[in-house]
Design a protein around this motif. Structure first.
Motif, mmCIF file in Angstrom:
data_model
loop_
_atom_site.group_PDB
_atom_site.id
_atom_site.type_symbol
_atom_site.label_atom_id
_atom_site.label_comp_id
_atom_site.label_asym_id
_atom_site.label_seq_id
_atom_site.Cartn_x
_atom_site.Cartn_y
_atom_site.Cartn_z
ATOM 1 N N MET A 1 0.845 -1.204 0.000
ATOM 2 C CA MET A 1 0.000 0.000 0.000
ATOM 3 C C MET A 1 0.876 1.249 0.000
ATOM 4 N N TYR A 2 0.394 2.278 -0.620
ATOM 5 C CA TYR A 2 1.119 3.547 -0.672
ATOM 6 C C TYR A 2 0.318 4.603 0.102
ATOM 7 N N PRO A 3 0.969 5.678 0.544
ATOM 8 C CA PRO A 3 0.282 6.715 1.308
ATOM 9 C C PRO A 3 -0.939 7.246 0.566
ATOM 10 N N GLY A 4 -2.058 7.263 1.274
ATOM 11 C CA GLY A 4 -3.304 7.759 0.705
ATOM 12 C C GLY A 4 -4.116 6.693 -0.015
ATOM 13 N N GLU A 5 -3.562 5.492 -0.198
ATOM 14 C CA GLU A 5 -4.293 4.437 -0.909
ATOM 15 C C GLU A 5 -5.492 3.961 -0.078
ATOM 16 N N ILE A 6 -6.601 3.748 -0.775
ATOM 17 C CA ILE A 6 -7.836 3.269 -0.144
ATOM 18 C C ILE A 6 -8.102 1.847 -0.630
ATOM 19 N N VAL A 7 -8.409 0.958 0.327
ATOM 20 C CA VAL A 7 -8.682 -0.448 0.025
ATOM 21 C C VAL A 7 -10.030 -0.822 0.656
ATOM 22 N N SER A 8 -10.841 -1.569 -0.072
ATOM 23 C CA SER A 8 -12.127 -2.030 0.459
ATOM 24 C C SER A 8 -11.906 -2.962 1.651
ATOM 25 N N LYS A 9 -12.616 -2.698 2.710
ATOM 26 C CA LYS A 9 -12.623 -3.561 3.904
ATOM 27 C C LYS A 9 -13.943 -3.282 4.600
ATOM 28 N N ASP A 10 -14.813 -4.276 4.617
ATOM 29 C CA ASP A 10 -16.187 -4.057 5.069
ATOM 30 C C ASP A 10 -16.681 -5.165 6.007
ATOM 31 N N PRO A 11 -16.233 -5.155 7.266
ATOM 32 C CA PRO A 11 -16.647 -6.200 8.193
ATOM 33 C C PRO A 11 -18.156 -6.171 8.455
ATOM 34 N N THR A 12 -18.791 -7.317 8.290
ATOM 35 C CA THR A 12 -20.209 -7.487 8.606
ATOM 36 C C THR A 12 -20.355 -8.731 9.468
ATOM 37 N N VAL A 13 -21.443 -8.778 10.236
ATOM 38 C CA VAL A 13 -21.720 -9.921 11.096
ATOM 39 C C VAL A 13 -23.084 -10.480 10.709
ATOM 40 N N THR A 14 -23.142 -11.798 10.509
ATOM 41 C CA THR A 14 -24.384 -12.483 10.184
ATOM 42 C C THR A 14 -24.805 -13.329 11.375
ATOM 43 N N ASN A 15 -26.080 -13.240 11.753
ATOM 44 C CA ASN A 15 -26.623 -14.089 12.812
ATOM 45 C C ASN A 15 -27.004 -15.421 12.174
#
Length: 183
Positions: free
Chosen positions: A61-75
């Motif tokens: 990763m480089y400074p300012g880089e945005i990466v998808s990361k989307d933690p969700t919880v399923t019951n």
């Protein structure tokens, strides 16, 4: 047999007959009953997923880089539950989280308290939380790294919602977790 013995024998027979009648009558006034009550024990079970996370996108990763990361919880359990998530950010690296492109914004129904994120809604069986956040960004001010792997550790926890009577605030949910988990 003399008269006294006859009277005694008749009296004894009468007493035995009375005892038999009373004993038989008592049997009519007794009863036994049994109930076989069947019950099941529910369960709380969750699954933590990150549908858009791709580890390959986070390499070098480089400074300012945005990466998808989307933690969700399923019951995935049988009972409604309350959920909290703990995020352990790597030491010495400045990462921001974003939702809808806004820095340090959490997803719908999430709020932070003392470094823990609480989902402020009861999660019914077979439902999924909103993403805690959508993306992470390496801070633009970041200077050269060491090339070593860094880890963001996310831990999701759930407790039963049955019995919870408080408002859906981080304080009340935290107290309920303490009650259920013996903290």
């Amino acid at each position: 047999m003399n008269a006294k013995k006859k009277i005694a024998a008749v009296a004894l027979a009468a007493c035995l007959a009375a005892t038999a009648i009373v004993g038989g009558t008592l049997a009519y006034f007794t009863d036994t009953d049994k109930a076989d009550n069947v019950f099941t024990v529910g369960n709380v079970d969750i699954e933590l997923t990150e549908p858009n996370w791709n580890e390959d996108n986070a390499v070098n990763m480089y400074p300012g880089e945005i990466v998808s990361k989307d933690p969700t919880v399923t019951n995935t359990g049988a009972n409604p539950c309350l959920v909290r998530v703990k995020v352990e950010w790597p030491e010495g690296v400045d990462l921001d989280y974003l939702s809808d492109g806004v820095e340090y914004k959490l997803g719908e129904n999430w709020t932070a308290r003392d470094g823990v994120y609480y989902y402020q809604s009861i999660l019914d069986p077979e439902t999924v939380t909103d993403a805690l956040f959508d993306e992470i960004r390496l801070a633009p001010e970041t200077t050269n790294g060491t090339g070593e792997e860094m880890h963001i550790v996310i831990t999701a926890e759930a407790v039963q919602a049955e019995g919870f009577t408080g408002p859906l605030t981080p304080e009340a949910i935290s107290a309920w977790f303490a009650t259920c988990m013996g903290e």
